[in-house]
Scaffold this motif. Structure first.
Motif, PDB file in Angstrom:
ATOM      1  N   ILE A  14     -14.597  10.413  -0.166  1.00 50.36           N
ATOM      2  CA  ILE A  14     -14.643   9.053  -0.714  1.00 50.36           C
ATOM      3  C   ILE A  14     -13.259   8.414  -0.648  1.00 50.36           C
ATOM      4  CG2 ILE A  14     -14.959   7.731  -2.855  1.00 50.36           C
ATOM      5  CD1 ILE A  14     -17.232   9.730  -3.546  1.00 50.36           C
ATOM      6  N   ILE A  15     -12.232   9.175  -1.011  1.00 42.46           N
ATOM      7  CA  ILE A  15     -10.861   8.647  -0.970  1.00 42.46           C
ATOM      8  C   ILE A  15     -10.491   8.254   0.452  1.00 42.46           C
ATOM      9  CG2 ILE A  15      -8.414   9.247  -1.263  1.00 42.46           C
ATOM     10  CD1 ILE A  15      -9.340  11.038  -3.633  1.00 42.46           C
ATOM     11  N   LEU A  16     -10.778   9.122   1.412  1.00 41.06           N
ATOM     12  CA  LEU A  16     -10.455   8.804   2.803  1.00 41.06           C
ATOM     13  C   LEU A  16     -11.207   7.563   3.276  1.00 41.06           C
ATOM     14  CD1 LEU A  16     -10.359  12.390   4.319  1.00 41.06           C
ATOM     15  CD2 LEU A  16      -8.427  10.822   4.043  1.00 41.06           C
ATOM     16  N   ALA A  17     -12.486   7.446   2.928  1.00 39.64           N
ATOM     17  CA  ALA A  17     -13.261   6.268   3.323  1.00 39.64           C
ATOM     18  C   ALA A  17     -12.678   5.001   2.704  1.00 39.64           C
ATOM     19  CB  ALA A  17     -14.718   6.442   2.908  1.00 39.64           C
ATOM     20  N   LEU A  18     -12.323   5.077   1.421  1.00 36.49           N
ATOM     21  CA  LEU A  18     -11.729   3.911   0.768  1.00 36.49           C
ATOM     22  C   LEU A  18     -10.371   3.561   1.372  1.00 36.49           C
ATOM     23  CD1 LEU A  18     -12.624   4.637  -2.975  1.00 36.49           C
ATOM     24  CD2 LEU A  18     -13.572   2.833  -1.527  1.00 36.49           C
ATOM     25  N   LEU A  19      -9.582   4.561   1.711  1.00 36.88           N
ATOM     26  CA  LEU A  19      -8.258   4.313   2.290  1.00 36.88           C
ATOM     27  C   LEU A  19      -8.348   3.617   3.640  1.00 36.88           C
ATOM     28  CD1 LEU A  19      -6.322   7.611   1.446  1.00 36.88           C
ATOM     29  CD2 LEU A  19      -5.816   5.312   0.593  1.00 36.88           C
ATOM     30  N   PHE A  20      -9.356   3.966   4.435  1.00 38.28           N
ATOM     31  CA  PHE A  20      -9.418   3.453   5.801  1.00 38.28           C
ATOM     32  C   PHE A  20     -10.376   2.288   6.009  1.00 38.28           C
ATOM     33  CE2 PHE A  20      -7.446   7.546   6.628  1.00 38.28           C
ATOM     34  CZ  PHE A  20      -6.465   7.176   7.533  1.00 38.28           C
ATOM     35  N   PHE A  21     -11.406   2.186   5.195  1.00 38.25           N
ATOM     36  CA  PHE A  21     -12.447   1.215   5.493  1.00 38.25           C
ATOM     37  C   PHE A  21     -12.628   0.124   4.441  1.00 38.25           C
ATOM     38  CE2 PHE A  21     -13.847   5.217   7.594  1.00 38.25           C
ATOM     39  CZ  PHE A  21     -13.579   4.806   8.889  1.00 38.25           C
ATOM     40  N   THR A  22     -11.703   0.027   3.510  1.00 36.36           N
ATOM     41  CA  THR A  22     -11.786  -1.036   2.511  1.00 36.36           C
ATOM     42  C   THR A  22     -10.458  -1.781   2.442  1.00 36.36           C
ATOM     43  OG1 THR A  22     -11.054   0.354   0.663  1.00 36.36           O
ATOM     44  CG2 THR A  22     -13.429   0.274   1.105  1.00 36.36           C
ATOM     45  N   SER A  23     -10.485  -2.885   1.785  1.00 35.72           N
ATOM     46  CA  SER A  23      -9.273  -3.678   1.599  1.00 35.72           C
ATOM     47  C   SER A  23      -8.525  -3.142   0.382  1.00 35.72           C
ATOM     48  CB  SER A  23      -9.670  -5.140   1.380  1.00 35.72           C
ATOM     49  OG  SER A  23      -8.535  -5.909   1.091  1.00 35.72           O
ATOM     50  N   SER A  24      -7.332  -2.636   0.629  1.00 32.81           N
ATOM     51  CA  SER A  24      -6.516  -2.110  -0.464  1.00 32.81           C
ATOM     52  C   SER A  24      -5.045  -2.283  -0.119  1.00 32.81           C
ATOM     53  CB  SER A  24      -6.812  -0.623  -0.700  1.00 32.81           C
ATOM     54  OG  SER A  24      -6.298   0.159   0.345  1.00 32.81           O
ATOM     55  N   ALA A  25      -4.197  -1.983  -1.080  1.00 34.75           N
ATOM     56  CA  ALA A  25      -2.759  -2.084  -0.853  1.00 34.75           C
ATOM     57  C   ALA A  25      -2.287  -1.088   0.207  1.00 34.75           C
ATOM     58  CB  ALA A  25      -2.015  -1.837  -2.160  1.00 34.75           C
ATOM     59  N   PHE A  26      -3.076  -0.060   0.474  1.00 31.54           N
ATOM     60  CA  PHE A  26      -2.693   0.943   1.468  1.00 31.54           C
ATOM     61  C   PHE A  26      -2.932   0.468   2.891  1.00 31.54           C
ATOM     62  CE2 PHE A  26      -3.803   3.250  -2.402  1.00 31.54           C
ATOM     63  CZ  PHE A  26      -2.630   3.955  -2.600  1.00 31.54           C
ATOM     64  N   ASN A  27      -3.668  -0.619   3.056  1.00 32.16           N
ATOM     65  CA  ASN A  27      -3.964  -1.139   4.389  1.00 32.16           C
ATOM     66  C   ASN A  27      -3.159  -2.376   4.717  1.00 32.16           C
ATOM     67  OD1 ASN A  27      -5.843   0.865   4.736  1.00 32.16           O
ATOM     68  ND2 ASN A  27      -7.511  -0.361   3.920  1.00 32.16           N
ATOM     69  N   ASN A  28      -2.171  -2.686   3.932  1.00 31.17           N
ATOM     70  CA  ASN A  28      -1.344  -3.858   4.146  1.00 31.17           C
ATOM     71  C   ASN A  28      -0.327  -3.563   5.229  1.00 31.17           C
ATOM     72  OD1 ASN A  28       0.190  -6.144   3.995  1.00 31.17           O
ATOM     73  ND2 ASN A  28       0.487  -6.066   1.782  1.00 31.17           N
ATOM     74  N   SER A  29      -0.459  -4.193   6.376  1.00 33.85           N
ATOM     75  CA  SER A  29       0.448  -3.912   7.504  1.00 33.85           C
ATOM     76  C   SER A  29       1.748  -4.696   7.410  1.00 33.85           C
ATOM     77  CB  SER A  29      -0.262  -4.238   8.819  1.00 33.85           C
ATOM     78  OG  SER A  29      -0.620  -5.613   8.827  1.00 33.85           O
ATOM     79  N   LYS A  30       1.919  -5.519   6.390  1.00 32.83           N
ATOM     80  CA  LYS A  30       3.149  -6.305   6.246  1.00 32.83           C
ATOM     81  C   LYS A  30       4.314  -5.489   5.721  1.00 32.83           C
ATOM     82  CE  LYS A  30       0.516 -10.431   5.134  1.00 32.83           C
ATOM     83  NZ  LYS A  30       0.206 -11.392   4.086  1.00 32.83           N
ATOM     84  N   ASN A  31       4.094  -4.220   5.408  1.00 33.06           N
ATOM     85  CA  ASN A  31       5.103  -3.421   4.726  1.00 33.06           C
ATOM     86  C   ASN A  31       5.413  -2.155   5.510  1.00 33.06           C
ATOM     87  OD1 ASN A  31       6.809  -2.423   2.885  1.00 33.06           O
ATOM     88  ND2 ASN A  31       5.341  -2.274   1.210  1.00 33.06           N
ATOM     89  N   PRO A  32       6.219  -2.227   6.590  1.00 34.34           N
ATOM     90  CA  PRO A  32       6.470  -1.056   7.435  1.00 34.34           C
ATOM     91  C   PRO A  32       7.421  -0.025   6.826  1.00 34.34           C
ATOM     92  CG  PRO A  32       7.747  -2.915   8.231  1.00 34.34           C
ATOM     93  CD  PRO A  32       6.897  -3.420   7.083  1.00 34.34           C
ATOM     94  N   GLU A  33       8.125  -0.364   5.747  1.00 35.07           N
ATOM     95  CA  GLU A  33       9.096   0.588   5.191  1.00 35.07           C
ATOM     96  C   GLU A  33       8.458   1.654   4.320  1.00 35.07           C
ATOM     97  OE1 GLU A  33       9.809  -2.862   4.699  1.00 35.07           O
ATOM     98  OE2 GLU A  33      10.997  -2.879   6.528  1.00 35.07           O
ATOM     99  N   GLY A  34       7.171   1.574   4.090  1.00 37.15           N
ATOM    100  CA  GLY A  34       6.502   2.580   3.256  1.00 37.15           C
ATOM    101  C   GLY A  34       6.666   2.307   1.773  1.00 37.15           C
ATOM    102  N   GLU A  35       7.109   1.097   1.449  1.00 36.90           N
ATOM    103  CA  GLU A  35       7.263   0.747   0.046  1.00 36.90           C
ATOM    104  C   GLU A  35       5.910   0.314  -0.510  1.00 36.90           C
ATOM    105  OE1 GLU A  35      10.026   1.208  -1.736  1.00 36.90           O
ATOM    106  OE2 GLU A  35      10.847   2.071   0.070  1.00 36.90           O
ATOM    107  N   SER A  36       5.882   0.124  -1.779  1.00 38.08           N
ATOM    108  CA  SER A  36       4.651  -0.294  -2.430  1.00 38.08           C
ATOM    109  C   SER A  36       4.211  -1.639  -1.880  1.00 38.08           C
ATOM    110  CB  SER A  36       4.878  -0.392  -3.939  1.00 38.08           C
ATOM    111  OG  SER A  36       3.726  -0.884  -4.554  1.00 38.08           O
ATOM    112  N   ALA A  37       2.930  -1.731  -1.555  1.00 40.15           N
ATOM    113  CA  ALA A  37       2.402  -2.985  -1.040  1.00 40.15           C
ATOM    114  C   ALA A  37       1.998  -3.901  -2.185  1.00 40.15           C
ATOM    115  CB  ALA A  37       1.213  -2.691  -0.139  1.00 40.15           C
ATOM    116  N   VAL A  38       2.026  -3.388  -3.396  1.00 41.36           N
ATOM    117  CA  VAL A  38       1.714  -4.177  -4.580  1.00 41.36           C
ATOM    118  C   VAL A  38       3.033  -4.489  -5.254  1.00 41.36           C
ATOM    119  CG1 VAL A  38       0.530  -4.123  -6.803  1.00 41.36           C
ATOM    120  CG2 VAL A  38      -0.489  -3.005  -4.836  1.00 41.36           C
ATOM    121  N   GLY A  39       3.129  -5.632  -5.887  1.00 45.02           N
ATOM    122  CA  GLY A  39       4.371  -5.995  -6.555  1.00 45.02           C
ATOM    123  C   GLY A  39       4.852  -4.911  -7.494  1.00 45.02           C
ATOM    124  N   SER A  40       6.093  -4.460  -7.332  1.00 48.15           N
ATOM    125  CA  SER A  40       6.621  -3.371  -8.146  1.00 48.15           C
ATOM    126  C   SER A  40       7.459  -3.911  -9.265  1.00 48.15           C
ATOM    127  CB  SER A  40       7.474  -2.442  -7.305  1.00 48.15           C
ATOM    128  OG  SER A  40       6.687  -1.869  -6.288  1.00 48.15           O
TER     129      SER A  40
END
Length: 146
Positions: A120-146
Motif C-alpha cells: 500500500i505504501i509503495l502504491a501510494l508513493l508512486f501512483f498518488t499525488s503526494s509531497a513525495f512526487n513533487n519534482s520541483k525539489n531535486p535536493e531531496g529536501e522536504s517538499a512540504v513547507g518546513s
C-alpha cells in the motif's frame, strides 16, 4: 488529493506491525509443537553456508537503511522514498538466500499484514499525488513547507 498524511499513517502502521511481529514471534515460540521446537533448537547447530553469510551481510546493511528510510518518509523527505524502495527491493531479493524458518501462525499473519501495508505504501508513493512526487525539489529536501 494529497496523500502525504495517509502515507505517513501507513508507515507508522508498518512500524507498529513490525514490532508486533517481533514480539509475537518471540513470545509464541514456546507454544509451537514439540517437533518444531526441536527443529528450532537444532537449526543454529547446522553449518553456516555462503548463502547464510550473504543474507547476514545484506541484513546488516539493510536494517539501518530501512530505519533511515522510515525516518525519511515520516519527515516527508524525497530521499526517504528512494531509500524505502531500495531497501524493499534488496530485502526481498535476499529472501531466497535465507534458511528455512518456523513461525507461529499468529506472528506469520501479522508479518503478512505488514507486507500488505508495504505494498500500500509503495502504491501510494508512486501512483498518488503526494509531497513525495513533487519534482520541483531535486535536493531531496522536504517538499512540504518546513
Amino acid at each position: 488529493m494529497d496523500t502525504t498524511t495517509t502515507i505517513k499513517k501507513f508507515v507508522a502502521l508498518e512500524v507498529f506491525l513490525l514490532l508486533a511481529y517481533v514480539g509475537l514471534s518471540l513470545s509464541l515460540e514456546p507454544y509451537l509443537p514439540e517437533i518444531l521446537e526441536q527443529y528450532i533448537t537444532q537449526s543454529p547447530e547446522s553449518d553456516f553456508s555462503n548463502s547464510n553469510s550473504l543474507a547476514l551481510l545484506g541484513g546488516a546493511l539493510i536494517l539501518p537503511l530501512y530505519a533511515a528510510s522510515i525516518v525519511g518518509l515520516l519527515l516527508t523527505k524525497i530521499w526517504g522514498k528512494i531509500l524505502y524502495v531500495i531497501t524493499f527491493v534488496v530485502g526481498y531479493a535476499l529472501t531466497p538466500f535465507l534458511s528455512p524458518t518456523v513461525e507461529h501462525a499468529i506472528s506469520t499473519t501479522v508479518y503478512d499484514l505488514g507486507s500488505v501495508i508495504q505494498g500500500i505504501i509503495l502504491a501510494l508513493l508512486f501512483f498518488t499525488s503526494s509531497a513525495f512526487n513533487n519534482s520541483k525539489n531535486p535536493e531531496g529536501e522536504s517538499a512540504v513547507g518546513s
